[in-house]
Design an enzyme around this catalytic site. Structure first.
Site, short mmCIF file in Angstrom:
data_model
loop_
_atom_site.label_atom_id
_atom_site.label_comp_id
_atom_site.label_asym_id
_atom_site.label_seq_id
_atom_site.Cartn_x
_atom_site.Cartn_y
_atom_site.Cartn_z
N LYS A 230 -14.00 5.46 5.91
CA LYS A 230 -14.25 6.49 4.89
C LYS A 230 -15.75 6.59 4.61
O LYS A 230 -16.29 7.66 4.37
CB LYS A 230 -13.47 6.09 3.63
CG LYS A 230 -13.72 6.93 2.40
CD LYS A 230 -12.75 6.54 1.29
CE LYS A 230 -13.19 7.09 -0.06
NZ LYS A 230 -13.90 6.14 -0.90
N HIS B 81 0.83 -1.20 0.00
CA HIS B 81 0.00 0.00 0.00
C HIS B 81 0.87 1.25 0.00
O HIS B 81 1.84 1.35 0.75
CB HIS B 81 -0.92 -0.01 1.21
CG HIS B 81 -2.12 -0.87 0.97
ND1 HIS B 81 -2.01 -2.08 0.35
CD2 HIS B 81 -3.42 -0.69 1.25
CE1 HIS B 81 -3.22 -2.60 0.26
NE2 HIS B 81 -4.09 -1.79 0.79
P1 PGA Z 1 -7.28 -0.55 -0.18
O1 PGA Z 1 -6.67 -0.26 1.26
O2 PGA Z 1 -7.62 0.75 -0.79
O3 PGA Z 1 -6.20 -1.27 -0.87
O4 PGA Z 1 -8.46 -1.44 0.06
C1 PGA Z 1 -7.16 0.72 2.03
C2 PGA Z 1 -6.17 1.10 3.15
O5 PGA Z 1 -5.33 0.31 3.52
O6 PGA Z 1 -6.31 2.21 3.66
#
Ligand code: PGA
Length: 931
Positions: free
Chosen positions: A587, A153
């Site tokens: 979110k 990520h």
């Molecule tokens: P994702 O992860 O967008 O890959 O689902 C979200 C995050 O870790 O904040």
């Protein structure tokens, strides 16, 4: 050592932290003079002093003066100032990390008398004191399982080159603690540090291109190579040592309860660069890493296993295994031994060659290679027994046992790789395939019950759905190719290399069944003629929006009621993995509702699965930042309802969390030992009779009410205010964050401007940079107020909940972090970038009001005057950092304003953009999660 001396030492060691920060700060000062002259140092000092005074007393004139000072810097000097503050944080972070290791060592020096909180010893001691028997402890160990999954990520702003310099600096600073250093050595060390900081100053902290997926894979593997291969066995060894200490009458070999997995090279959700080929290459690289590591260790063992048959008697078992090797293995790559009387070295030579052959596909299936890690372990055990036969137990204990543990943990695949893809992609591919086969014209338009019925039929039908003569679109071809690759990979690298297939944005039963149908198509799921079922890939739904969390228990119930699906779970030891997304739920619904709904889902899913006799393994997808579920690893385990972790637990580790937890062996060890200790504590809690049921029910009802109000408040702003997106984009560095080149994946799922398509990472990142930290606290105040209603009785209840209801405590503590880190005075400067003053006033006003409400209620609930009054060290750390982050924030606002106006005139902006990105990096280092 008494508690008192421990405390005295603690404050003494805090002085050491301050000493290190001052020491590194001075070195940076010298570097500034060296690189930019006294003029640079003076201006940096002036800004720092001004920022400090402003923090001490906020006076509007001082504020204006400060802004003036920062905003009138010449571009060249401004550039240097940004870097100076940013590098300062890097140095402070290093000092703080080192200090954590130092504190642990302080405890260990007092061995036996003071046991450090959160240590393995503390938990094992607790087991013993609570009267757990040997059998009960064994049972706990058998049921314990934690998998930490590294993801790519894009949240690590720091380049590998910079992290490497940090590591060198950290090692040097640590050496300064050595009391036997001579004066000369100390001077040399200082000289070296000065030069490391110069190197840091002269190294570009920005990447000039996006990393490729394979760069990310290499980066992830770095941690295995540098840290995890060594630290993980140490943690096991410590657990075994403690068990032997408190249960001395038994022999302990702890099962593999703690492992690492990876998504890097397997997670293709929204990242078209993660192709089937990349996944294959990833697995090859991971295998090579493990095998090379074992070869290196065997080479090392050569030094230790020089035992000669002229002097000792080795076992017949060892001699005959050598004989067998000599008949089966030809030495091509490994040099021959020189002494016929040193059987271990002969054995090691053959073993090394067999490891080479693991990587050689032409040797596949022959006895010249290890076809699986267990064969390698078998050889190691032969050596182990033989060593003990002639009383070389120490060598066996320290070297061979350790290597056996490594092979048990890392096999020939290093880490299990998960695959992840978005549910929509599967639906699209399924639609195309079914249309080609004339099964249904447009699968995607079917209602959910029809989809489920059809997929169940397809799963029960042994005939294939695809044909090699059929042409499919690129996406569908790739989708199928991934499954074929998984099948091939399991043949080539072993079943453990990939076993979970995660479905992002899972919202219905059909999403899970589609993956099973694809798995069936390539042989990963089979119903044999005799009725038996083989399933080597599990379809794992990832529930991530509030609605999907609500729907999850019903989805699970429907799935488990489908006989063919139920059988697939039975084939996986009656264990179903379920992933929960912290960031996206946050979110979608705000921090209070997300946390609450995740808890409700956890409990309901566990109860549903229980009805079917299935255990669940929950996979918690959380990030490092507040607002994406970030918290220390041990707390993220302890906060779970204990009954939900029976099937094991999986947790993501990403970006900056990976580097901050796993770069230094000492820190990695501490995190993993705390995690182990948390697992033991949770296992104990799960075995205690449930307490406070009645209270807990009442408290849960209260939180449910708070959550409902909070959800409305949150969504009113985020989803229903037509001006909100404009405000968000203009008053945060959202767009610029996307230009950081920190990950291979795009920052949006689709090229759309819709809130839903924005990924959670840039959403949180942008709010953190602009110091609002809105996702981490917004709407909490209104929710809490709904219950409080200015009624003292209600306040008392919440205070009681804070003390006795761990969920509520954790929620309030997370909010405290958010509130203390957020800074609305600075956030307002960002708000001023919104070009519509009416929108700005209205939305900023609303945010500010909610912030004040949230803060005041938290103070009431925790009963303190200032946030973290009861945690002075933490308060101090945050206070210390602010005067350095503030200048970067003001500079960022100014740079963003300039950059945006240039861009509006379609002018070149590369230099300005770089400056903005430098401030982003600096603020990210400065606001690092304290814990
Ligand atoms: P994702 O992860 O967008 O890959 O689902 C979200 C995050 O870790 O904040």
């Amino acid at each position: 050592m008494t508690e008192l001396t421990v405390t005295a030492n603690k404050s003494n060691s805090n002085n050491l932290l301050r000493r290190d920060i001052r020491f590194l700060g001075n070195i940076l000062g010298e570097v500034l003079v060296h690189q930019g002259g006294n003029e640079l140092l003076d201006i940096v000092e002036k800004i720092r002093e001004a920022s400090k005074s402003l923090r001490a007393v906020f006076l509007p004139e001082l504020h204006e003066e400060f802004k003036q000072l920062v905003n009138t810097l010449e571009p060249e000097i401004r550039h240097q100032v940004i870097r100076a503050f940013a590098i300062y944080f890097q140095l402070v972070n290093i000092a703080e990390q080192n200090h954590r290791i130092r504190r642990k060592r302080d405890y260990e020096r007092s061995a036996g008398e003071a046991v450090q909180q959160g240590s393995i010893e503390a938990s094992v001691k607790d087991l013993k004191e609570r009267g757990f028997t040997y059998e009960e402890v064994q049972d706990i160990l058998q049921g314990m399982s934690l998998e930490l999954v590294m993801t790519a990520h894009p949240t690590e702003a720091m380049r590998r080159a910079i992290l490497d310099i940090h590591k060198r600096i950290a090692d040097d600073v640590m050496m300064l603690d050595n009391p036997t250093l001579t004066f000369r050595e100390r001077e040399q060390l200082r000289e070296k540090l000065l030069n490391e900081v110069i190197t840091l100053w002269q190294t570009d902290e920005l990447r000039d291109r996006k990393p490729t997926v394979l760069d990310e894979v290499r980066n992830g593997m770095y941690y295995f190579h540098e840290t995890l291969f060594h630290v993980l066995p140490d943690v096991y060894q410590e657990l075994e040592r403690c068990l032997s200490k408190y249960y001395p009458e038994h022999y302990w070999h702890v099962p593999a309860y703690l492992r690492f997995g990876s998504w890097i090279g397997g997670d293709r959700d929204g990242n078209p660069s993660v192709t089937a080929n990349v996944t294959w290459e990833t697995l090859r690289m991971q295998r090579k890493l493990a095998v090379r590591e074992y070869q290196r260790i065997l080479t090392d063992l050569f030094k230790y296993l020089s035992f000669s048959t002229s002097i000792v008697n080795v076992t017949d078992e060892l001699l005959s295994s050598i004989e067998q090797d000599s008949a089966q293995v030809i030495l091509n790559k490994t040099p021959e031994w020189t002494n016929e009387k040193e059987p271990y070295r002969i054995k090691l030579t053959y073993m090394t060659e067999k490891l080479y052959n693991v990587l050689d596909s032409s040797k596949k299936g022959t006895p010249a290679q290890y076809s699986e890690p267990e064969e390698f372990i078998k050889d190691l055990k032969i050596i182990d027994r033989s060593l003990r036969h002639h009383y070389a137990d120490y060598v066996a204990d320290t070297h061979i046992r350790n290597l056996i543990r490594q092979v048990e943990l890392f096999g020939f695949h290093t880490a299990t790789l998960d695959i992840r893809q978005h549910s929509k992609e599967h639906e699209n591919a399924m639609t195309e395939i079914l249309a080609h086969m004339n099964i249904v014209e447009n699968y995607s338009l079917l209602g959910e019950p029809d989809k489920v019925k059809l997929l169940e039929q397809l799963l029960n039908d042994p005939r294939p759905l695809t044909s090699p003569y059929q042409e499919y679109s690129e996406n569908t071809t790739e989708c199928l190719e991934v499954y074929r690759t998984v099948y091939k990979a399991q043949q080539e690298f072993g079943k453990k290399c990939i076993s979970s297939y995660l479905i992002s944005m899972a919202e219905a039963t059909s999403d899970v069944l589609e993956v099973m149908v694809f798995a069936k198509e390539v042989g990963l799921f089979r119903q044999e003629a005799d009725g038996s079922v083989t399933c080597t890939l599990q379809s794992v739904p990832l529930f991530e929006t509030i609605d999907d969390l609500h729907a999850a228990p019903a989805i699970l119930k429907e799935l488990f009621s489908i006989p063919v699906y139920r059988e697939s779970v039975a084939a996986m030891n009656d264990l179903q993995e379920i992933m929960l997304g912290y960031s996206d739920s946050n979110k979608d619904g705000g921090v209070v509702t997300a946390n609450w709904e995740l808890r409700v889902a956890l409990k309901e899913l566990t109860a549903t699965a229980k009805e079917f006799g299935i255990k669940l393994k929950f996979f918690h997808g959380r990030g490092g930042a507040l607002g994406r579920g970030g918290m220390p690893l041990n707390r993220s385990i302890l906060v779970q309802p204990p009954q939900t972790i029976g099937g094991g637990i999986k947790i993501t580790e990403q970006g900056e969390v990976i580097s901050s937890r796993y770069s230094l062996r000492g820190i990695a060890y501490r995190s993993l030992e705390q995690a182990t200790s948390a697992l033991l504590t949770a296992a104990v809690a799960a075995r205690l009779p449930e307490q406070n049921d009645l209270y807990e029910e009442k408290w849960e009802q209260i939180v449910a009410g708070i959550s409902e109000t909070s959800l409305h408040k949150y969504q009113d702003l985020i989803f229903r205010d037509p001006d909100f997106m404009k405000f968000f984009k203009e008053s945060t560095p959202l767009l610029e964050v996307g230009e950081l080149n920190i990950g291979s994946r795009p920052s949006k799922r689709k090229n759309s401007d819709k809130f839903e398509d924005l990924r959670a990472i840039p959403w949180v990142f942008a709010w953190t940079q602009s110091r609002y930290l809105l996702p981490a606290w917004y709407a909490a105040g209104t929710g809490l107020q709904q219950f409080y209603q200015n009624n003292e009785e209600n306040l008392k209840i919440m205070q009681d909940m804070y003390v006795n209801f761990p969920f509520f405590r954790s929620l309030i503590d997370t909010l405290q972090f958010a509130i203390v880190k957020a800074d609305l005075v600075i956030a307002k400067e960002y708000a001023n970038m919104c070009d519509d003053p009416v929108i700005k006033e209205r939305i900023f006003g609303q945010i500010e009001e909610e912030f004040n409400l949230t803060k005041s209620l938290i103070l009431k609930i925790t009963g303190v005057e200032e946030i973290f009054d009861h945690e002075p060290a933490l308060q101090e750390s945050i206070r210390q950092r602010n005067p350095y982050v503030d200048p970067l924030s003001y500079l960022q606002v100014q740079l963003l304003t300039e950059l945006r106006s240039l861009r509006a005139q379609e002018q070149d902006d590369a230099v300005l953009l770089r400056e903005v990105l430098l401030t982003i990096n600096g603020i990210a280092a400065g606001l690092r999660n304290t814990g």
